[in-house]
Design a protein around this motif. Structure first.
Motif, PDB file in Angstrom:
ATOM      1  N   GLN A   1       2.252  -0.625   4.477  1.00  0.00           N
ATOM      2  CA  GLN A   1       2.760  -1.244   3.211  1.00  0.00           C
ATOM      3  C   GLN A   1       4.041  -2.015   3.161  1.00  0.00           C
ATOM      4  OE1 GLN A   1       0.422  -0.886   0.492  1.00  0.00           O
ATOM      5  NE2 GLN A   1       1.446  -2.398  -0.511  1.00  0.00           N
TER       6      GLN A   1
ATOM      7  N   TYR B   1      -8.181  -4.331  -0.080  1.00  0.00           N
ATOM      8  CA  TYR B   1      -7.223  -3.191  -0.447  1.00  0.00           C
ATOM      9  C   TYR B   1      -6.238  -3.689  -1.593  1.00  0.00           C
ATOM     10  CZ  TYR B   1      -3.079  -0.427   0.385  1.00  0.00           C
ATOM     11  OH  TYR B   1      -1.800   0.511   0.300  1.00  0.00           O
TER      12      TYR B   1
ATOM     13  N   SER C   1      -0.258   1.816  11.577  1.00  0.00           N
ATOM     14  CA  SER C   1      -0.120   2.808  10.635  1.00  0.00           C
ATOM     15  C   SER C   1      -0.012   3.940  11.336  1.00  0.00           C
ATOM     16  CB  SER C   1      -0.517   2.888   9.296  1.00  0.00           C
ATOM     17  OG  SER C   1      -0.098   4.006   8.551  1.00  0.00           O
TER      18      SER C   1
HETATM   19  N1  PMP Z   1      -3.477  -1.064   4.390  1.00  0.00           N
HETATM   20  C1  PMP Z   1      -4.607  -0.541   4.104  1.00  0.00           C
HETATM   21  C2  PMP Z   1      -6.032  -1.227   4.123  1.00  0.00           C
HETATM   22  C3  PMP Z   1      -4.517   0.754   3.515  1.00  0.00           C
HETATM   23  O1  PMP Z   1      -5.703   1.344   3.328  1.00  0.00           O
HETATM   24  C4  PMP Z   1      -3.414   1.556   3.356  1.00  0.00           C
HETATM   25  C5  PMP Z   1      -3.280   2.780   2.734  1.00  0.00           C
HETATM   26  N2  PMP Z   1      -4.044   3.266   1.863  1.00  0.00           N
HETATM   27  C6  PMP Z   1      -2.126   0.655   3.837  1.00  0.00           C
HETATM   28  C7  PMP Z   1      -2.353  -0.312   4.330  1.00  0.00           C
HETATM   29  C8  PMP Z   1      -0.749   1.214   3.700  1.00  0.00           C
HETATM   30  O2  PMP Z   1      -0.660   2.647   4.514  1.00  0.00           O
HETATM   31  P1  PMP Z   1       0.608   3.022   4.862  1.00  0.00           P
HETATM   32  O3  PMP Z   1       1.896   2.272   4.100  1.00  0.00           O
HETATM   33  O4  PMP Z   1       0.760   4.444   4.475  1.00  0.00           O
HETATM   34  O5  PMP Z   1       0.799   2.804   6.220  1.00  0.00           O
END
Ligand code: PMP
Length: 398
Positions: free
Chosen positions: A105, A129, A240
């Motif tokens: 994110q 998303y 991630s």
């Molecule tokens: N990209 C997508 C497509 C996601 O589904 C998510 C989490 N729901 C994220 C990014 C962010 O994930 P994180 O920050 O936990 O790595």
């Protein structure tokens, strides 16, 4: 004097609005509800005692580093290990092209910070998303959707959209794609399409942002070539640890071509100085212990069983609803019969103690009223079935 300060906010603050999805999370912990709305990983699958020992070991042996600031780009040892994780999906990367981030994110935020001026166009799959759309909105980007089908974003539609934007002298800055087990649709971008998408983006000079948090959570398929693999200079890749290890440690990364990477690092330093050293060393020692492969295998089995439970329950209780069958990840996407509004139906679903995410949050252009995203990641297979039975009652009543 009473002051709300709203008249002092920056113009971009009008794009900072609370997420519909997040407000649903408030019922997530109430056992009376079946929560098919969130997308939280099943932490019950983690070996907590082992991780407790590992974190103790990190602090006991490397506390002076773990509890200290790090560098903006991230700990060298973790950046050495991330390419090994990427190689599991056949993706090549070097430690030098990686920046560690506070979840992917933050990487999305950094990419926007570096690329997006107000009014710039970002192309995104329809649907896409919700968290990325929120970030794009926060940077006052103009999101233009390109439709996807069961095989992901449609290349001809992408080319046509880019051509018509070009005709009005609007070159999009970014093409945001989630190629594997997409959030929210569950669909995967077909192999042949990947080559086409990369070619089209290259032809129009659009940087691809390849967001791949779910790629390793595959149930029955071998990995398809990553967009980054097909054009390393034209892709910012986001990874991630949230879905393959821990979401709570907030660890993700971006791999980017050198001039972009340099800006991402400066942008990250201005927001967090350095990613958490404690989290980085915890993930690093977890990887060093060869735990990841075992954990990913366990997650795959758990989520495959849950996917199967959801698909079976949908076939049994809601045969009239169109369903996308995901080959991995956390989500499936429903298309309701005509005349049913997924957002309007939510209150009744809540009264029936089942929660889902209406499709509207996944579009920047007001679509999604006949769609629902369901997540099978956190409830048990039994609860999934009970939840779908309740949902079917609500749909039928509508
Ligand atoms: N990209 C997508 C497509 C996601 O589904 C998510 C989490 N729901 C994220 C990014 C962010 O994930 P994180 O920050 O936990 O790595």
């Amino acid at each position: 004097m009473q002051h709300t300060w709203a008249d002092r906010f920056a113009s971009r603050a009008s794009g900072l609005v609370s997420s519909e999805v997040r407000s649903l999370f408030s019922v997530a912990s109430d056992p009376a509800y079946v929560n098919l709305a969130g997308g939280s990983p099943d932490v019950g699958a983690l070996a907590l005692e082992e991780i407790a020992e590992l974190t103790r070991h990190v602090v006991a042996t490397r506390g002076a580093e773990a509890l200290q600031y790090g560098t903006g780009q991230g700990a060298p040892e973790l950046r050495e290990q991330i390419p090994v994780v990427m190689a599991e999906e056949g993706i090549s990367a070097s430690p030098d092209e990686i920046i560690v981030t506070t979840g992917s994110q933050q990487a999305l935020d950094l990419v926007c910070k570096v690329f997006i001026d107000p009014g710039d166009v970002i192309i995104a799959e329809a649907p896409s998303y919700v968290g990325a759309l929120a970030t794009f909105r926060a940077y006052e980007a103009d999101v233009v959707h390109v439709d996807q089908d069961a095989d992901g974003i449609v290349p001809d539609l992408l080319a046509a959209t880019l051509a018509s934007l070009q005709a009005t002298r609007r070159t999009p800055k970014l093409l945001y794609v989630i190629p594997n087990f997409q959030n929210p649709s569950g669909s995967t971008l077909a192999g042949a399409r990947r080559r086409e998408i990369v070619r089209i983006a290259d032809r129009f000079g659009v940087m691809i942002v390849e967001d791949n948090p779910y790629g390793l959570i595959s149930f029955d398929t071998d990995p398809l070539p990553a967009l980054k693999e097909l054009n390393p200079d034209g892709v910012v890749y986001l990874g991630s640890f949230s879905k393959i290890f821990s979401a709570g440690l907030r660890m993700g990364w971006a791999a980017a071509p050198p001039p972009v990477l340099e800006k991402l690092i400066c942008a990250s330093e201005s927001s967090v100085l350095s990613p958490s050293m404690y989290s980085q060393l915890t993930v690093s020692s977890y990887l060093a212990g060869n735990n990841l492969t075992r954990q990913v295998k366990a997650f795959r089995e758990i989520y495959r069983d849950k996917r199967d439970a959801m698909m079976l329950a949908l076939a049994d209780y809601l045969p009239e609803v169109r369903v996308n069958r995901p080959a991995g990840g956390f989500f499936t996407w429903l298309t309701l019969p005509d005349g049913i509004d997924s957002k309007g139906m939510l209150a009744e679903a809540m009264a029936a103690h089942v929660v889902y995410t209406p499709g509207t949050g996944f579009y920047a252009d007001g679509r999604g009223h006949s769609n629902i995203r369901l997540s099978y990641s956190s409830p048990t297979p039994e609860n999934i079935r009970a939840g779908i039975e309740r949902l079917a009652g609500v749909v039928r009543h509508e």
